[in-house]
Design a protein around this motif. Structure first.
Motif, PDB file in Angstrom:
ATOM      1  N   ARG A 193      19.700  13.845  11.856  1.00 53.73           N
ATOM      2  CA  ARG A 193      20.287  15.125  12.274  1.00 53.73           C
ATOM      3  C   ARG A 193      20.450  16.054  11.067  1.00 53.73           C
ATOM      4  NH1 ARG A 193      20.340  19.280  15.151  1.00 53.73           N
ATOM      5  NH2 ARG A 193      22.343  20.244  15.536  1.00 53.73           N
ATOM      6  N   TYR A 194      20.788  15.495   9.898  1.00 56.94           N
ATOM      7  CA  TYR A 194      20.898  16.311   8.679  1.00 56.94           C
ATOM      8  C   TYR A 194      19.558  16.979   8.378  1.00 56.94           C
ATOM      9  CZ  TYR A 194      21.969  17.573   3.809  1.00 56.94           C
ATOM     10  OH  TYR A 194      22.166  18.247   2.628  1.00 56.94           O
ATOM     11  N   ALA A 195      18.458  16.237   8.541  1.00 61.56           N
ATOM     12  CA  ALA A 195      17.131  16.812   8.328  1.00 61.56           C
ATOM     13  C   ALA A 195      16.885  17.958   9.305  1.00 61.56           C
ATOM     14  CB  ALA A 195      16.050  15.743   8.478  1.00 61.56           C
ATOM     15  N   GLU A 196      17.255  17.759  10.566  1.00 59.85           N
ATOM     16  CA  GLU A 196      17.081  18.818  11.573  1.00 59.85           C
ATOM     17  C   GLU A 196      17.916  20.051  11.218  1.00 59.85           C
ATOM     18  OE1 GLU A 196      18.234  16.996  15.240  1.00 59.85           O
ATOM     19  OE2 GLU A 196      16.470  15.697  15.309  1.00 59.85           O
ATOM     20  N   LEU A 197      19.144  19.828  10.745  1.00 61.61           N
ATOM     21  CA  LEU A 197      20.022  20.938  10.364  1.00 61.61           C
ATOM     22  C   LEU A 197      19.459  21.715   9.178  1.00 61.61           C
ATOM     23  CD1 LEU A 197      23.500  19.207  10.722  1.00 61.61           C
ATOM     24  CD2 LEU A 197      22.572  21.020  12.179  1.00 61.61           C
ATOM     25  N   LEU A 198      18.955  21.005   8.178  1.00 58.23           N
ATOM     26  CA  LEU A 198      18.362  21.687   7.019  1.00 58.23           C
ATOM     27  C   LEU A 198      17.179  22.541   7.446  1.00 58.23           C
ATOM     28  CD1 LEU A 198      18.473  18.935   4.254  1.00 58.23           C
ATOM     29  CD2 LEU A 198      19.785  21.069   4.306  1.00 58.23           C
ATOM     30  N   LYS A 199      16.339  22.009   8.330  1.00 65.98           N
ATOM     31  CA  LYS A 199      15.182  22.774   8.812  1.00 65.98           C
ATOM     32  C   LYS A 199      15.641  24.015   9.587  1.00 65.98           C
ATOM     33  CE  LYS A 199      12.751  18.642   9.794  1.00 65.98           C
ATOM     34  NZ  LYS A 199      11.838  17.932  10.694  1.00 65.98           N
ATOM     35  N   ALA A 200      16.611  23.836  10.456  1.00 63.43           N
ATOM     36  CA  ALA A 200      17.124  24.974  11.237  1.00 63.43           C
ATOM     37  C   ALA A 200      17.779  26.009  10.319  1.00 63.43           C
ATOM     38  CB  ALA A 200      18.112  24.490  12.289  1.00 63.43           C
ATOM     39  N   CYS A 201      18.498  25.545   9.305  1.00 60.27           N
ATOM     40  CA  CYS A 201      19.137  26.464   8.367  1.00 60.27           C
ATOM     41  C   CYS A 201      18.111  27.173   7.486  1.00 60.27           C
ATOM     42  CB  CYS A 201      20.167  25.733   7.512  1.00 60.27           C
ATOM     43  SG  CYS A 201      21.663  25.391   8.432  1.00 60.27           S
ATOM     44  N   PHE A 202      16.933  26.630   7.368  1.00 59.01           N
ATOM     45  CA  PHE A 202      15.843  27.299   6.667  1.00 59.01           C
ATOM     46  C   PHE A 202      15.171  28.328   7.561  1.00 59.01           C
ATOM     47  CE2 PHE A 202      11.226  27.503   6.199  1.00 59.01           C
ATOM     48  CZ  PHE A 202      11.142  28.135   4.971  1.00 59.01           C
ATOM     49  N   ASP A 203      14.966  27.981   8.823  1.00 58.26           N
ATOM     50  CA  ASP A 203      14.204  28.851   9.733  1.00 58.26           C
ATOM     51  C   ASP A 203      14.798  30.254   9.842  1.00 58.26           C
ATOM     52  OD1 ASP A 203      12.290  26.905  10.222  1.00 58.26           O
ATOM     53  OD2 ASP A 203      13.234  26.207  12.077  1.00 58.26           O
ATOM     54  N   GLN A 204      16.127  30.361   9.865  1.00 55.88           N
ATOM     55  CA  GLN A 204      16.741  31.688  10.012  1.00 55.88           C
ATOM     56  C   GLN A 204      16.512  32.565   8.780  1.00 55.88           C
ATOM     57  OE1 GLN A 204      18.064  32.913  12.881  1.00 55.88           O
ATOM     58  NE2 GLN A 204      18.034  34.864  11.786  1.00 55.88           N
ATOM     59  N   MET A 218      18.223  30.379   0.156  1.00 54.48           N
ATOM     60  CA  MET A 218      18.756  29.185   0.801  1.00 54.48           C
ATOM     61  C   MET A 218      19.155  28.229  -0.309  1.00 54.48           C
ATOM     62  SD  MET A 218      17.070  26.461   3.419  1.00 54.48           S
ATOM     63  CE  MET A 218      18.055  25.107   4.033  1.00 54.48           C
ATOM     64  N   ALA A 219      20.384  27.768  -0.241  1.00 46.98           N
ATOM     65  CA  ALA A 219      20.871  26.817  -1.248  1.00 46.98           C
ATOM     66  C   ALA A 219      21.631  25.702  -0.560  1.00 46.98           C
ATOM     67  CB  ALA A 219      21.783  27.527  -2.242  1.00 46.98           C
ATOM     68  N   PHE A 220      21.438  24.503  -1.045  1.00 45.25           N
ATOM     69  CA  PHE A 220      22.236  23.378  -0.562  1.00 45.25           C
ATOM     70  C   PHE A 220      22.420  22.388  -1.694  1.00 45.25           C
ATOM     71  CE2 PHE A 220      17.869  22.947   0.924  1.00 45.25           C
ATOM     72  CZ  PHE A 220      17.489  21.719   0.409  1.00 45.25           C
ATOM     73  N   SER A 221      23.515  21.652  -1.608  1.00 45.33           N
ATOM     74  CA  SER A 221      23.898  20.755  -2.688  1.00 45.33           C
ATOM     75  C   SER A 221      23.646  19.303  -2.303  1.00 45.33           C
ATOM     76  CB  SER A 221      25.385  20.952  -3.001  1.00 45.33           C
ATOM     77  OG  SER A 221      25.751  20.148  -4.083  1.00 45.33           O
ATOM     78  N   LEU A 222      23.145  18.548  -3.276  1.00 42.21           N
ATOM     79  CA  LEU A 222      22.850  17.130  -3.074  1.00 42.21           C
ATOM     80  C   LEU A 222      23.538  16.286  -4.135  1.00 42.21           C
ATOM     81  CD1 LEU A 222      18.994  17.412  -2.555  1.00 42.21           C
ATOM     82  CD2 LEU A 222      20.766  17.353  -0.799  1.00 42.21           C
ATOM     83  N   HIS A 223      23.940  15.110  -3.727  1.00 41.28           N
ATOM     84  CA  HIS A 223      24.577  14.149  -4.625  1.00 41.28           C
ATOM     85  C   HIS A 223      23.787  12.845  -4.529  1.00 41.28           C
ATOM     86  CE1 HIS A 223      27.595  17.090  -3.472  1.00 41.28           C
ATOM     87  NE2 HIS A 223      28.222  16.815  -4.600  1.00 41.28           N
ATOM     88  N   ALA A 224      23.389  12.311  -5.663  1.00 39.05           N
ATOM     89  CA  ALA A 224      22.567  11.097  -5.674  1.00 39.05           C
ATOM     90  C   ALA A 224      23.235   9.951  -4.918  1.00 39.05           C
ATOM     91  CB  ALA A 224      22.265  10.681  -7.110  1.00 39.05           C
ATOM     92  N   TYR A 225      24.556   9.854  -4.995  1.00 40.52           N
ATOM     93  CA  TYR A 225      25.247   8.754  -4.328  1.00 40.52           C
ATOM     94  C   TYR A 225      25.379   8.958  -2.820  1.00 40.52           C
ATOM     95  CZ  TYR A 225      29.376  11.782  -4.693  1.00 40.52           C
ATOM     96  OH  TYR A 225      30.266  12.824  -4.613  1.00 40.52           O
TER      97      TYR A 225
END
Length: 176
Positions: A34-45, A57-64
């Motif tokens: 679902r996170y993958a789907e959300l990232l794609k949808a948040c990109f599409d707009q 478009m910016a999003f934050s990632l944490h290795a852990y």
């Protein structure tokens, strides 16, 4: 977006806390697919809006968080989807800020100042708009035009990119 400061030039770069992997996985309990789907949808707009004026478009990632084997494949899928578009500029926040300052800062400050004088309806939310909503692209066009019909110069990213993609890699250290 320019930020008024006493000295120098400061810009604010959009960032979605909601797409932060910590918020998605641990606060909102979003499963990896679902996170993958959300990232794609948040990109599409912003990609759609980018046809009128460049977006970020910016999003934050944490290795852990995203780096676990059961999550990384979903993120890889979303990143592949986003970067398969030719008109995406993958950049750091410094590159985005530097480009914006060089190519859009002065014009944006002038537009903001005209807005503060009442010459521009920057929101485009007239009563007519509220009665007859338009698409996001049409709203952006309206919001970028002053009351005299003068248009604000669209933001243009390098190579004509629609979206500047900034992946915030959060490196955190928690001492013992």
């Amino acid at each position: 977006q320019p930020v008024k400061v006493a000295k120098g030039r400061l810009v604010s770069i959009p960032y979605s806390l909601e797409m932060n992997d910590i918020i998605a996985y641990f606060v909102n309990q979003v499963p990896p697919h679902r996170y993958a789907e959300l990232l794609k949808a948040c990109f599409d707009q912003p990609y759609e809006e980018g046809a009128q004026s460049g977006t970020v478009m910016a999003f934050s990632l944490h290795a852990y968080a995203v780096g676990h084997p059961h999550r990384i494949a979903a993120f890889d899928e979303a990143l592949a989807y986003i970067t398969e578009h030719d008109d995406v500029w993958c950049a750091t926040r410094r590159e985005i800020a530097a480009w914006y300052k060089e190519h859009n800062y002065d014009q944006s400050v002038s537009f903001i100042e005209a807005s503060s004088r009442g010459e521009i309806d920057t929101m485009g939310l007239t009563e007519d708009y509220l009665r007859h909503p338009v698409s996001a692209s049409e709203w952006i066009t309206t919001a970028m035009t002053d009351r005299r019909g003068r248009s604000r110069k669209p933001i243009e990213w390098p190579g004509g990119a629609r979206v500047a993609l900034w992946v915030v890699v959060a490196l955190e250290f928690f001492p013992p």
